[in-house]
Scaffold this active site. Structure first.
Site, PDB file in Angstrom:
ATOM      1  CE  LYS A 264     -34.845  37.989 149.075  1.00  0.00           C
ATOM      2  NZ  LYS A 264     -35.011  37.932 150.560  1.00  0.00           N
TER       3      LYS A 264
ATOM      4  CD  GLU B 129     -36.435  40.213 154.201  1.00  0.00           C
ATOM      5  OE1 GLU B 129     -37.256  41.140 154.127  1.00  0.00           O
ATOM      6  OE2 GLU B 129     -36.281  39.392 153.281  1.00  0.00           O
TER       7      GLU B 129
ATOM      8  CG  PHE C  79     -43.562  35.917 156.325  1.00  0.00           C
ATOM      9  CD1 PHE C  79     -44.434  35.279 157.195  1.00  0.00           C
ATOM     10  CD2 PHE C  79     -44.009  37.067 155.686  1.00  0.00           C
ATOM     11  CE1 PHE C  79     -45.718  35.745 157.410  1.00  0.00           C
ATOM     12  CE2 PHE C  79     -45.285  37.543 155.896  1.00  0.00           C
ATOM     13  CZ  PHE C  79     -46.147  36.884 156.763  1.00  0.00           C
TER      14      PHE C  79
ATOM     15  CB  CYS D 173     -50.886  32.785 149.267  1.00  0.00           C
ATOM     16  SG  CYS D 173     -50.345  31.119 148.885  1.00  0.00           S
TER      17      CYS D 173
ATOM     18  CD  GLU E 293     -52.943  38.323 150.569  1.00  0.00           C
ATOM     19  OE1 GLU E 293     -53.040  37.088 150.487  1.00  0.00           O
ATOM     20  OE2 GLU E 293     -51.993  38.973 150.075  1.00  0.00           O
TER      21      GLU E 293
END
Length: 527
Positions: free
Chosen positions: A202, A205, A178, A310, A410
């Site tokens: 993909k 979502e 995301f 990240c 994290e």
């Protein structure tokens, strides 16, 4: 095996069922995100959906269908069918489509960025950067032909030559997070399809809108039907990609549990997998560093995008006297402006979901409970214009130790952990003891210190006075150790190698076999 319902989340694992708001409904509450199959936007027949809410207002933005098995199979079949012709399309023709896609993304950057801000929450300026960094990979894909060239050796034996080709794999797939809804898809499919593959994407979502806009632009740029297909879902779609025999490779960026599951399941089915996972990125601050530049870099890299990167510098190791800069760092962070990503001048927006906010708050509290001090606490921040937003303000924890939960996990929020070390050697040892190896940075004026750091640090990407050392696409993204498992890294030469296979030919042509030509009538036999 842990639940895969959270697999596309970028943050570390959460409790099962907390990934999103699933519900079954026959009455549409908002526009439903469509699938993209055979160059057509298709209304899904799904009965289960994920609601996507504006992180600042909680307004329902869209409903994302959990694609049915038949729909996923149709997308895979479309890609498999398209591969036969697309793989035979000349490299130059494939590259020209990327040139057109580059122009279209540039022209539509604002539409994509606004979609990202609406679904993801990051500031509009940061969303534009998200699109731009992906656009750079599209630009590099335009020159893929030079990287696709094989190798040749003449006379490896008498009259024997050996040469190699780089050929596409077939159907490739990507599962994206995301936090960079434009950049990460653009890390994947442009390079894959320019190499001659077809692609099944993909997207997360939680914010699929950017991928759907890019799919529309790819069609407009001239990608034939089936070369790019987009499905939606969570655990079922991930496992479909891991299991489908037609899919030859999987690209993934996300959290640890998801990444290791995908790598294990995908490779057990004979697929190539590249999996970028979690991180704990450290900054080492030497006392001789440029103080102003260093503090500004730390604030931007720790709190930008609400820490949902990240490559965020989430952990600072202050060496020697540089620890005296922490109070000034706190004051700079305190001045950052929180608001909706659409608000001009906003420095950071909300976290993407309430679940993400709850997790960040829990990890902050764990640090306090385990003995850390909290000179800046953003847990109860107030944003009056957006009282329902998923806001956590910049937070600084000091006195952090490596055994603390907040250090080991994290956090993926606007939280900077501060540790101290007496020497550069101590800092290097501390950072190398951490299991992750995505990125790190050192701030110093000493070339000798920088040289020692870059040589001895066991991290895949190193910045010297650069807080977020993400390489440009003609290099590759080279996270290491606990931050990466797989066959080869993303984009650059490594990316081309991931999306291709090598065929080596050894040929023998004897000179004495050379046909002799003449002008006389041939005599086949004598009587």
């Amino acid at each position: 095996m842990q639940s895969i319902a959270r697999l596309s989340a970028r943050s570390a694992p959460r409790k099962a069922g907390s990934i999103a708001r699933f519900h079954t409904s026959t009455a549409p509450l908002a526009s439903t995100t469509k699938l993209f199959i055979d160059n057509e936007f298709v209304e899904s027949k799904a009965t289960e959906f994920v609601d996507v809410f504006d992180p600042a207002t909680q307004e329902l933005v869209t409903r994302v269908p959990m694609a049915t098995k038949d729909e996923m199979q149709a997308a895979s079949d479309s890609a498999k069918k398209a591969y036969a012709q697309w793989s035979e399309t000349p490299i130059s023709a494939r590259a020209r489509v990327m040139f057109k896609l580059q122009a279209l993304i540039s022209e539509n950057m604002e539409e994509i960025a606004r979609c990202i801000t609406k679904e993801n929450g990051k500031t509009l300026v940061d969303a534009r950067g998200d699109v731009f960094r992906g656009l750079e990979v599209v630009e590099h894909a335009c020159s893929t032909g030079t990287v696709l060239m094989g190798e040749t050796a003449e006379n490896v034996g008498k009259n024997i030559d050996t040469y190699s080709y780089r050929q596409p794999l077939g159907v490739c797939a990507g599962i994206t997070p995301f936090n960079f809804p434009a950049m990460i898809p653009l890390w994947m499919f442009p390079l894959a399809v320019t190499c001659g593959n077809t692609f099944l994407l993909k997207p997360s979502e939680k914010d699929p809108g950017a991928s759907m806009i890019i799919a529309r632009l790819a069609r407009e740029a001239g990608l034939p039907p089936g070369v790019l297909n987009v499905i939606h879902g969570a655990h079922d779609s991930v496992n479909f990609i891991c299991d489908d025999p037609a899919i030859r490779s999987i690209s993934f960026v996300g959290g640890d549990a998801a990444g290791r599951h995908i790598h294990s399941r995908g490779t057990s089915n004979g697929k190539r997998v590249q999996s970028n996972m979690a991180a704990k990125n450290h900054a080492a601050i030497m006392p001789d560093a440029n103080k102003e530049a260093t503090l500004n870099s730390l604030v931007g890299a720790a709190f930008g995008a609400a820490g949902q990167r990240c490559m965020a510098l989430s952990t600072a190791v202050f060496i020697g006297e540089s620890k005296e800069w922490i109070p000034e760092l706190v004051e700079r962070a305190r001045k950052l402006k929180l608001s909706s990503g659409f608000t001009p001048g906003a420095d950071l927006g909300p976290l993407i979901t309430k679940e993400s906010k709850d997790r960040v708050i829990r990890l902050i509290q764990s640090g306090v409970d385990q003995g850390a001090a909290i000179p800046l606490d953003g847990r109860n921040v107030s944003v009056p214009e957006f009282p329902k937003g998923n806001f956590v303000g910049p937070t600084v924890l000091t006195g952090v130790r490596p055994d603390m939960t907040c250090y080991k996990e994290e956090i993926f929020g606007p939280v900077l952990l501060c540790l101290t070390a007496d020497t550069l050697e101590d800092a290097i040892q501390l950072i190398n003891n951490n299991p992750y190896g995505n990125g790190t940075a050192i701030f110093t004026r000493s070339g000798a210190a920088a040289r020692k750091y870059q040589h001895e640090i066991d991290v895949g990407q190193v910045g010297i006075n650069i807080p977020i050392p993400v390489p440009l696409p003609f290099f590759s993204f080279t996270g290491s150790r606990g931050s990466f498992v797989g066959a080869s890294h993303f984009y650059g030469k490594a990316g081309v190698h991931f999306y291709t296979q090598t065929k080596t030919i050894t040929s023998l042509w004897k000179e004495e076999d050379l046909s002799q030509f003449g002008t006389n009538m041939p005599i086949l036999s004598k009587h």
